[in-house]
Scaffold this motif. Structure first.
Motif, PDB file in Angstrom:
ATOM      1  N   UNK A 145      -5.112  -5.213 -31.351  1.00 15.17           N
ATOM      2  CA  UNK A 145      -4.406  -6.388 -31.859  1.00 15.17           C
ATOM      3  C   UNK A 145      -5.206  -7.140 -32.922  1.00 15.17           C
ATOM      4  N   UNK A 146      -6.419  -6.677 -33.219  1.00  9.42           N
ATOM      5  CA  UNK A 146      -7.258  -7.358 -34.206  1.00  9.42           C
ATOM      6  C   UNK A 146      -6.778  -6.987 -35.613  1.00  9.42           C
ATOM      7  N   UNK A 147      -6.369  -7.959 -36.433  1.00  9.89           N
ATOM      8  CA  UNK A 147      -5.871  -7.631 -37.772  1.00  9.89           C
ATOM      9  C   UNK A 147      -6.933  -7.009 -38.672  1.00  9.89           C
ATOM     10  N   UNK A 148      -8.219  -7.227 -38.378  1.00 12.06           N
ATOM     11  CA  UNK A 148      -9.282  -6.638 -39.184  1.00 12.06           C
ATOM     12  C   UNK A 148      -9.371  -5.131 -39.017  1.00 12.06           C
ATOM     13  N   UNK A 149      -8.584  -4.589 -38.099  1.00 12.35           N
ATOM     14  CA  UNK A 149      -8.588  -3.143 -37.873  1.00 12.35           C
ATOM     15  C   UNK A 149      -7.912  -2.386 -39.006  1.00 12.35           C
ATOM     16  N   UNK A 150      -7.046  -3.044 -39.752  1.00 10.71           N
ATOM     17  CA  UNK A 150      -6.191  -2.370 -40.732  1.00 10.71           C
ATOM     18  C   UNK A 150      -6.548  -2.830 -42.136  1.00 10.71           C
ATOM     19  N   UNK A 151      -6.780  -1.869 -43.019  1.00 11.82           N
ATOM     20  CA  UNK A 151      -7.027  -2.164 -44.418  1.00 11.82           C
ATOM     21  C   UNK A 151      -5.852  -1.738 -45.276  1.00 11.82           C
ATOM     22  N   UNK A 152      -5.848  -2.168 -46.516  1.00 11.75           N
ATOM     23  CA  UNK A 152      -4.759  -1.842 -47.433  1.00 11.75           C
ATOM     24  C   UNK A 152      -4.663  -0.332 -47.611  1.00 11.75           C
ATOM     25  N   UNK A 153      -3.480   0.210 -47.330  1.00 12.90           N
ATOM     26  CA  UNK A 153      -3.235   1.630 -47.544  1.00 12.90           C
ATOM     27  C   UNK A 153      -3.874   2.562 -46.547  1.00 12.90           C
ATOM     28  N   UNK A 154      -4.432   2.042 -45.444  1.00 12.00           N
ATOM     29  CA  UNK A 154      -5.088   2.913 -44.461  1.00 12.00           C
ATOM     30  C   UNK A 154      -4.081   3.843 -43.793  1.00 12.00           C
ATOM     31  N   UNK A 155      -4.592   4.978 -43.339  1.00  6.84           N
ATOM     32  CA  UNK A 155      -3.790   5.910 -42.528  1.00  6.84           C
ATOM     33  C   UNK A 155      -4.395   5.919 -41.127  1.00  6.84           C
ATOM     34  N   UNK A 156      -3.645   5.407 -40.158  1.00  6.60           N
ATOM     35  CA  UNK A 156      -4.162   5.173 -38.810  1.00  6.60           C
ATOM     36  C   UNK A 156      -3.535   6.143 -37.814  1.00  6.60           C
ATOM     37  N   UNK A 157      -4.398   6.781 -37.027  1.00  6.55           N
ATOM     38  CA  UNK A 157      -3.944   7.672 -35.965  1.00  6.55           C
ATOM     39  C   UNK A 157      -4.365   7.089 -34.625  1.00  6.55           C
ATOM     40  N   UNK A 158      -3.396   6.894 -33.741  1.00  3.80           N
ATOM     41  CA  UNK A 158      -3.662   6.445 -32.374  1.00  3.80           C
ATOM     42  C   UNK A 158      -3.189   7.550 -31.436  1.00  3.80           C
ATOM     43  N   UNK A 159      -4.113   8.412 -31.035  1.00  3.93           N
ATOM     44  CA  UNK A 159      -3.772   9.568 -30.207  1.00  3.93           C
ATOM     45  C   UNK A 159      -3.961   9.216 -28.740  1.00  3.93           C
ATOM     46  N   UNK A 160      -2.849   8.946 -28.065  1.00  2.00           N
ATOM     47  CA  UNK A 160      -2.860   8.617 -26.636  1.00  2.00           C
ATOM     48  C   UNK A 160      -2.140   9.689 -25.834  1.00  2.00           C
ATOM     49  N   UNK A 161      -2.155  10.915 -26.377  1.00  2.00           N
ATOM     50  CA  UNK A 161      -1.425  12.004 -25.721  1.00  2.00           C
ATOM     51  C   UNK A 161      -1.955  12.300 -24.330  1.00  2.00           C
ATOM     52  N   UNK A 162      -3.240  12.035 -24.085  1.00  2.00           N
ATOM     53  CA  UNK A 162      -3.818  12.299 -22.760  1.00  2.00           C
ATOM     54  C   UNK A 162      -4.131  11.011 -22.002  1.00  2.00           C
ATOM     55  N   UNK A 163      -3.606   9.886 -22.462  1.00  2.00           N
ATOM     56  CA  UNK A 163      -3.889   8.600 -21.817  1.00  2.00           C
ATOM     57  C   UNK A 163      -3.221   8.520 -20.446  1.00  2.00           C
ATOM     58  N   UNK A 164      -3.879   7.801 -19.535  1.00  2.00           N
ATOM     59  CA  UNK A 164      -3.253   7.573 -18.240  1.00  2.00           C
ATOM     60  C   UNK A 164      -2.314   6.375 -18.340  1.00  2.00           C
ATOM     61  N   UNK A 165      -1.657   6.038 -17.246  1.00  2.00           N
ATOM     62  CA  UNK A 165      -0.634   4.988 -17.272  1.00  2.00           C
ATOM     63  C   UNK A 165      -1.222   3.633 -17.670  1.00  2.00           C
TER      64      UNK A 165
ATOM     65  N   UNK B 279       1.413  14.097 -41.119  1.00  2.00           N
ATOM     66  CA  UNK B 279       2.203  12.951 -41.569  1.00  2.00           C
ATOM     67  C   UNK B 279       1.334  11.936 -42.304  1.00  2.00           C
ATOM     68  N   UNK B 280       0.169  11.676 -41.779  1.00  2.00           N
ATOM     69  CA  UNK B 280      -0.725  10.708 -42.412  1.00  2.00           C
ATOM     70  C   UNK B 280      -1.297  11.258 -43.711  1.00  2.00           C
ATOM     71  N   UNK B 281      -1.591  12.542 -43.728  1.00  2.00           N
ATOM     72  CA  UNK B 281      -2.101  13.151 -44.957  1.00  2.00           C
ATOM     73  C   UNK B 281      -1.061  13.043 -46.078  1.00  2.00           C
ATOM     74  N   UNK B 282       0.180  13.193 -45.729  1.00  2.00           N
ATOM     75  CA  UNK B 282       1.246  13.110 -46.737  1.00  2.00           C
ATOM     76  C   UNK B 282       1.430  11.694 -47.279  1.00  2.00           C
ATOM     77  N   UNK B 283       0.979  10.702 -46.541  1.00  2.00           N
ATOM     78  CA  UNK B 283       1.102   9.309 -46.992  1.00  2.00           C
ATOM     79  C   UNK B 283      -0.182   8.806 -47.640  1.00  2.00           C
ATOM     80  N   UNK B 284      -1.150   9.690 -47.847  1.00  2.00           N
ATOM     81  CA  UNK B 284      -2.444   9.279 -48.400  1.00  2.00           C
ATOM     82  C   UNK B 284      -2.286   8.736 -49.810  1.00  2.00           C
TER      83      UNK B 284
END
Length: 666
Positions: A115-135, A90-95
């Motif tokens: 929550x830090x706005x400096x984490x995101x740049x113009x046009x970035x593709x961000x993946x947050x993989x929490x598939x194995x995260x605990x509660x 999905x992210x590759x398709x939005x590159x």
């Protein structure tokens, strides 16, 4: 043999599979992309290959629509359904041309908070993989998601979150949630077979082995592994064998062969026999000449007593290979008679002869150094990948890291440095050990004793591997390497410059770091290298350039002040000239902001400010003669600079220079 976590070279000329769900690409520069930093090419090649292999699961169309419409989608699905691969596709398709791929790691110490706005740049593709995260981890991330989604929206970026299966989700986030359901196993298998070069008329046939295999709902990685076994079975099959035999061979290869291998080792008590067995398992598919020489090197590394039997009375290689159920094909390359037998052999010796492990690292280094036409890069890559796989399979990432360090520092050759890079890459790409290796690399870059060529290895790892998915971590590590750099060619500084060249956000972060913690002499060199005025005033894809941002203006002023106050004019004048040329090049008020920054930085120089103002003015006069657009514009820029200097000094002023002096077209 089915061993999750082992490392297998799928295609030494292309992509290498180092465990469930992770692929990295090992290649030289692509001529058509030679203007891109290597890490950008690597990341794009990875995702492109994944897209070619990918079969859309149920829900993929909805996920595309939600992501396109809102910039955010949250994927749910049972483990093994392909949800993480779906997120990457999905992210590759939005590159786009702007922005970078960035896998978020919210709980690692050198990562920004979600929550830090400096984490995101113009046009970035961000993946947050929490598939194995605990509660707890999932709950913490959900609290930060509103702020993260806001930054994503403002920066025209795209965010894909992979949530824990059936995890809790607030009502206001439910509209972003899409459930992914695994695609047809048969369809996935056929796609993988096709991409591995299997003829259409073969894999479309009905086959009882395939029917049994796809009747069970399996994780996508198991289907991919089985498809590769079928490919390998085809490559080693007799001419009279067809698709049914290939699949049957692949099925047998998935069986646990530990007892079988243990029984064979018992029947081979002599050191030369076992050395040959180990060598073939580690260099499976290598030419017979390489196998023979590498076996001798292994016996030498283990200090086995020499054989006093006359040379002509020795068993020849063909006889010795027969004893271990291996042979050479028509091309002279050595393989076991049974498919995937080599992985069981490696596991047996690694698990049941632990005293052998340290010797294998020394032996591998001597093998990669062999000057033999048959020791191609693919052979070296295969050896390192197999050795790394055993370290990682048994949870010994620290041993693999120490081995890579040793290869980089003890009589390092070009081949050993390549091997060290690949060993660390295997560790970074391993799901269970990636965090451990990122931390180890950080410690090396910041505090480590960079003996031998370890610094070169770390630069390559940061620039070509870590930056492809974790650019913020690569930025920090390259920054520390650049501060400690002694190489006149400055590869770390060049890599750092290449990294920020692809991202406004990363350039902003680096400028902030330089300004925030005080600039030591190494920091001044870094600043002068990355203070290119073109990206600072580039307005493409944004309504607000970097130089127009208050925080960036503050960072630039702080850094220029340190430069003007501490360095001789000969060192900073060429960089100031580039700023003056850019200010004269039709950039309008953005060019004027460049001048304001230089003047403000000089004004901070206290008692020396008059001297620094004079040096700035002299630099502007010199820059007129080298201006790309001719002296006419630059003369106006010099007049405007002088006017701003006069204002800063509180002198009586005439009218400001005309608009043509402010960087507009004369």
């Amino acid at each position: 043999m089915n061993q999750h976590g082992s490392t297998r070279v799928e295609n030494p000329q292309g992509f290498i599979h180092t465990g469930p769900g992770n692929i990295y690409f090992n290649s030289g520069a692509h001529p058509q992309d030679s203007n891109k930093p290597a890490f950008r090419r690597v990341a794009e090649d990875q995702l492109h290959w994944l897209r070619l292999m990918f079969v859309d699961p149920s829900g993929m169309g909805k996920a595309r629509a939600v992501l396109a419409g809102t910039g955010t989608v949250i994927l749910d699905g049972v483990p093994g359904s392909g949800r993480t691969s779906a997120a990457r596709v999905l992210l590759h398709e939005r590159r786009r041309d702007s922005g970078v791929f960035h896998e978020l790691l919210p709980e690692e110490e050198d990562e920004l908070a979600l929550h830090d706005p400096d984490l995101v740049g113009i046009g970035d593709q961000l993946l947050l993989d929490l598939s194995t995260a605990d509660e707890r981890q999932w709950s913490t991330a959900r609290m930060d998601l509103p702020a993260l989604r806001k930054a994503v929206h403002e920066q025209h970026a795209h965010l894909v979150v992979v949530m824990p299966h059936d995890g809790a989700l607030e009502p206001d986030l439910q509209s972003y949630r899409v459930t992914i359901r695994r695609p047809s196993g048969r369809q996935v298998l056929r796609r993988h077979l096709r991409m591995r070069g299997m003829p259409y008329e073969q894999y479309m046939r009905s086959d009882v082995t395939v029917d049994e295999f796809v009747a069970v709902e399996r994780p996508m990685r198991e289907i991919a592994d089985f498809a590769d076994l079928v490919r390998r079975a085809r490559e080693t099959a007799r001419p009279d064998e067809g698709f049914a035999q290939w699949c049957a061979t692949a099925k047998r290869a998935r069986n646990d062969r530990r007892r079988e291998v243990a029984a064979r080792v018992t029947r081979l008590p002599e050191a030369p026999q076992r050395a040959l067995l180990i060598t073939v398992s580690m260099l499976y598919g290598a030419h017979a000449d390489v196998i023979h020489r590498a076996t001798q090197l292994l016996l030498h590394a283990l200090r086995s007593p020499s054989d006093e039997v006359p040379l002509l009375q020795h068993k020849d290689l063909a006889e010795r290979l027969t004893e271990i159920s291996a042979d050479t094909g028509p091309s002279g390359h050595v393989r076991f008679a049974e498919l995937d037998y080599e992985s069981a052999v490696r596991a047996h010796f690694w698990d049941h002869m632990p005293d052998l492990r340290p010797h294998l690292g020394t032996w591998a280094a001597s093998v990669v150094d062999l000057h033999d036409p048959h020791v191609a890069p693919a052979v070296r890559d295969s050896l390192v990948a197999h050795l790394a796989g055993e370290y990682l399979r048994t949870g010994r990432g620290d041993g693999l890291a120490s081995l890579a360090e040793r290869w980089s520092t003890e009589a390092p050759s070009r081949a050993r440095l390549e091997a060290a890079v690949q060993a660390l890459t295997c560790g970074l790409e391993d799901p269970a050990h990636g965090r451990e290796f990122r931390k180890r690399i950080y410690q090396w870059c910041v505090h480590g004793r960079l003996r031998g060529e370890l610094a070169e290895v770390l630069v390559r790892i940061c620039a070509d591997v870590l930056a492809a998915s974790h650019p913020d971590q690569a930025l920090l590590r390259l920054y520390y390497l650049a501060r400690r750099e002694r190489d006149p060619a400055q590869p770390a500084l060049q890599a750092l410059n290449d990294l920020v060249a692809g991202s406004r956000r990363l350039r902003r972060r680096l400028l902030d770091r330089l300004a925030r913690y005080g600039l030591a002499p190494p920091d001044l060199s870094i600043f002068l290298r990355i203070c290119d005025p073109e990206p600072l005033t580039d307005s493409s894809g944004t309504s607000r350039t970097l130089v127009e941002e208050n925080e960036v203006q503050h960072s630039l002023t702080t850094c220029w002040h340190a430069v003007l106050a501490e360095l001789p004019r000969a060192m900073w004048q060429p960089h100031a000239a580039r700023w003056l040329h850019r200010a004269a090049d039709g950039t309008g008020h953005r060019g004027e902001l460049l001048l304001d920054t230089l003047v403000s930085a000089a004004e901070r120089c206290g008692e020396r400010r008059g001297e620094v103002f004079a040096a700035l003015y002299a630099s502007a006069r010199e820059a007129e003669h080298t201006a790309p657009g001719g002296p006419a514009r630059s003369v106006g820029t010099t007049e405007l600079l002088l006017h701003k200097i006069s204002v800063a000094q509180g002198l009586n002023l005439a009218a400001a220079p005309p608009a043509s002096a402010k960087g507009t077209q004369p």
